[in-house]
Design an enzyme around this catalytic site. Sequence first.
Site, PDB file in Angstrom:
ATOM      1  N   HIS A  67      -9.318   0.784   4.931  1.00  0.00           N
ATOM      2  CA  HIS A  67      -8.044   0.937   5.642  1.00  0.00           C
ATOM      3  C   HIS A  67      -8.272   1.802   6.881  1.00  0.00           C
ATOM      4  O   HIS A  67      -9.081   2.741   6.857  1.00  0.00           O
ATOM      5  CB  HIS A  67      -7.013   1.582   4.708  1.00  0.00           C
ATOM      6  CG  HIS A  67      -5.634   1.532   5.278  1.00  0.00           C
ATOM      7  ND1 HIS A  67      -5.191   2.452   6.189  1.00  0.00           N
ATOM      8  CD2 HIS A  67      -4.606   0.660   5.092  1.00  0.00           C
ATOM      9  CE1 HIS A  67      -3.946   2.145   6.538  1.00  0.00           C
ATOM     10  NE2 HIS A  67      -3.572   1.063   5.872  1.00  0.00           N
ATOM     11  N   LYS A  78       0.078   4.271  -0.247  1.00  0.00           N
ATOM     12  CA  LYS A  78      -0.562   5.441   0.376  1.00  0.00           C
ATOM     13  C   LYS A  78      -0.356   6.691  -0.492  1.00  0.00           C
ATOM     14  O   LYS A  78      -0.322   6.592  -1.709  1.00  0.00           O
ATOM     15  CB  LYS A  78      -0.026   5.640   1.799  1.00  0.00           C
ATOM     16  CG  LYS A  78      -0.070   4.354   2.615  1.00  0.00           C
ATOM     17  CD  LYS A  78       0.140   4.579   4.077  1.00  0.00           C
ATOM     18  CE  LYS A  78       0.165   3.229   4.785  1.00  0.00           C
ATOM     19  NZ  LYS A  78       0.148   3.300   6.214  1.00  0.00           N
ATOM     20  N   GLU A 131      -6.668   4.171   8.084  1.00  0.00           N
ATOM     21  CA  GLU A 131      -6.483   5.615   7.860  1.00  0.00           C
ATOM     22  C   GLU A 131      -7.735   6.221   7.243  1.00  0.00           C
ATOM     23  O   GLU A 131      -8.067   7.384   7.507  1.00  0.00           O
ATOM     24  CB  GLU A 131      -5.243   5.849   6.975  1.00  0.00           C
ATOM     25  CG  GLU A 131      -3.962   5.602   7.767  1.00  0.00           C
ATOM     26  CD  GLU A 131      -2.767   5.153   6.940  1.00  0.00           C
ATOM     27  OE1 GLU A 131      -2.774   5.322   5.718  1.00  0.00           O
ATOM     28  OE2 GLU A 131      -1.821   4.625   7.552  1.00  0.00           O
ATOM     29  N   ASN A 147       0.877  -1.178   0.000  1.00  0.00           N
ATOM     30  CA  ASN A 147       0.000   0.000   0.000  1.00  0.00           C
ATOM     31  C   ASN A 147       0.910   1.223   0.000  1.00  0.00           C
ATOM     32  O   ASN A 147       1.537   1.535   1.010  1.00  0.00           O
ATOM     33  CB  ASN A 147      -0.879  -0.044   1.259  1.00  0.00           C
ATOM     34  CG  ASN A 147      -1.688   1.224   1.443  1.00  0.00           C
ATOM     35  OD1 ASN A 147      -1.794   2.051   0.535  1.00  0.00           O
ATOM     36  ND2 ASN A 147      -2.267   1.391   2.632  1.00  0.00           N
ATOM     37  N   SER A 178       3.583  -2.841  10.315  1.00  0.00           N
ATOM     38  CA  SER A 178       5.037  -2.841  10.464  1.00  0.00           C
ATOM     39  C   SER A 178       5.679  -4.169  10.058  1.00  0.00           C
ATOM     40  O   SER A 178       6.608  -4.638  10.717  1.00  0.00           O
ATOM     41  CB  SER A 178       5.431  -2.437  11.889  1.00  0.00           C
ATOM     42  OG  SER A 178       4.970  -1.124  12.157  1.00  0.00           O
ATOM     43  N   GLY A 225       2.535   1.574  10.854  1.00  0.00           N
ATOM     44  CA  GLY A 225       3.476   2.693  10.740  1.00  0.00           C
ATOM     45  C   GLY A 225       4.154   3.064  12.044  1.00  0.00           C
ATOM     46  O   GLY A 225       4.779   4.120  12.145  1.00  0.00           O
ATOM     47  N   GLU A 285      -5.263  -5.651  10.448  1.00  0.00           N
ATOM     48  CA  GLU A 285      -4.231  -4.654  10.691  1.00  0.00           C
ATOM     49  C   GLU A 285      -4.503  -3.963  12.024  1.00  0.00           C
ATOM     50  O   GLU A 285      -5.298  -3.022  12.087  1.00  0.00           O
ATOM     51  CB  GLU A 285      -4.249  -3.603   9.589  1.00  0.00           C
ATOM     52  CG  GLU A 285      -4.010  -4.157   8.210  1.00  0.00           C
ATOM     53  CD  GLU A 285      -3.441  -3.090   7.289  1.00  0.00           C
ATOM     54  OE1 GLU A 285      -2.290  -3.238   6.872  1.00  0.00           O
ATOM     55  OE2 GLU A 285      -4.131  -2.095   7.028  1.00  0.00           O
TER      56      GLU A 285
HETATM   57  C1  PEP Z   1      -0.632  -0.252   6.135  1.00  0.00           C
HETATM   58  O1  PEP Z   1      -0.679   0.915   5.861  1.00  0.00           O
HETATM   59  O2  PEP Z   1      -1.541  -1.002   5.753  1.00  0.00           O
HETATM   60  C2  PEP Z   1       0.498  -0.743   6.921  1.00  0.00           C
HETATM   61  C3  PEP Z   1       0.439  -1.948   7.409  1.00  0.00           C
HETATM   62  O3  PEP Z   1       1.543   0.138   7.092  1.00  0.00           O
HETATM   63  P1  PEP Z   1       2.988  -0.216   7.744  1.00  0.00           P
HETATM   64  O4  PEP Z   1       3.465  -1.482   7.054  1.00  0.00           O
HETATM   65  O5  PEP Z   1       3.833   0.962   7.436  1.00  0.00           O
HETATM   66  O6  PEP Z   1       2.772  -0.460   9.193  1.00  0.00           O
END
Ligand code: PEP
Length: 253
Positions: A97, A13, A99, A11, A215, A175, A169
């Site tokens: 997601h 973003k 976010e 992703n 992460s 992040g 997630e």
């Molecule tokens: C994500 O945005 O779906 C995500 C898992 O980000 P990160 O890998 O940076 O934690």
Amino acid sequence: MSSRTPLIAGNWKMHKTGFQAVEAASQLKRLVNRATDVEVMIAPTFTALYQVAQALKGSTIALGAQNLYWEKQGAFTGEISSEMLVEVGCSHVIIGHSERRLFFGETDASINLKIRAALSASLIPVFCIGETEAQREAGETFSVLDKQVRDGLKDFVFDDLSGLVVAYEPVWAIGTGKTASKEQAQEAHQFVRSLLDTLFGKPFASAVRILYGGSVKPDNVRVLMEMPDIDGALVGGASLDPETFSKLVFFNE
Ligand code: PEP
């Protein structure tokens, strides 16, 4: 690991201009060319989708969008329909997601409409769920996941959902550099799979892929992927650099 084909999804973003996205996609294409028994998907920003689709020609890397709107067309300024995504070359779309839930007011109900719109255009939805840190600390992880899955997939039947991918997630791991332990992730994945069994039956639940996101990095991907209910990864930060992302694709080596 199960017989489900793993999916490693990036992703991107709101990173990379069209030019930068094409550079990264072209590099990734070379790096993962020899990958077998794993599916790879990248989700650049909307404005880069067409260019990246051209750059990915001749590779098996799938193209995903990061969002869609559920109406087919109309006076919805700033929105993009499933048909538009298909036309530009997408096969996948990330939906719900954290976010988008947090910053753009997405709800389980709007996510349900988006999943419906994606499936009816034959796009594979990557349906994101996950608890916040406060919810985990309050012991609400399973009830949050239960509600997100039940409401997000409300009024669907087994046949409607073919191809659906779920991404667990935990919001506190996105992040932040804090990864869920393999036990925490497996426990959540197992919970979601058994809920899907209750809602849609065993054939669906045992076939559906549940990705872990939060992460994921080259140094933790392997232990996560060894867990029986983890079928891949949805990756933010570590997907931006093609070299790093390719290490996730080759998690088995
Ligand atoms: C994500 O945005 O779906 C995500 C898992 O980000 P990160 O890998 O940076 O934690």
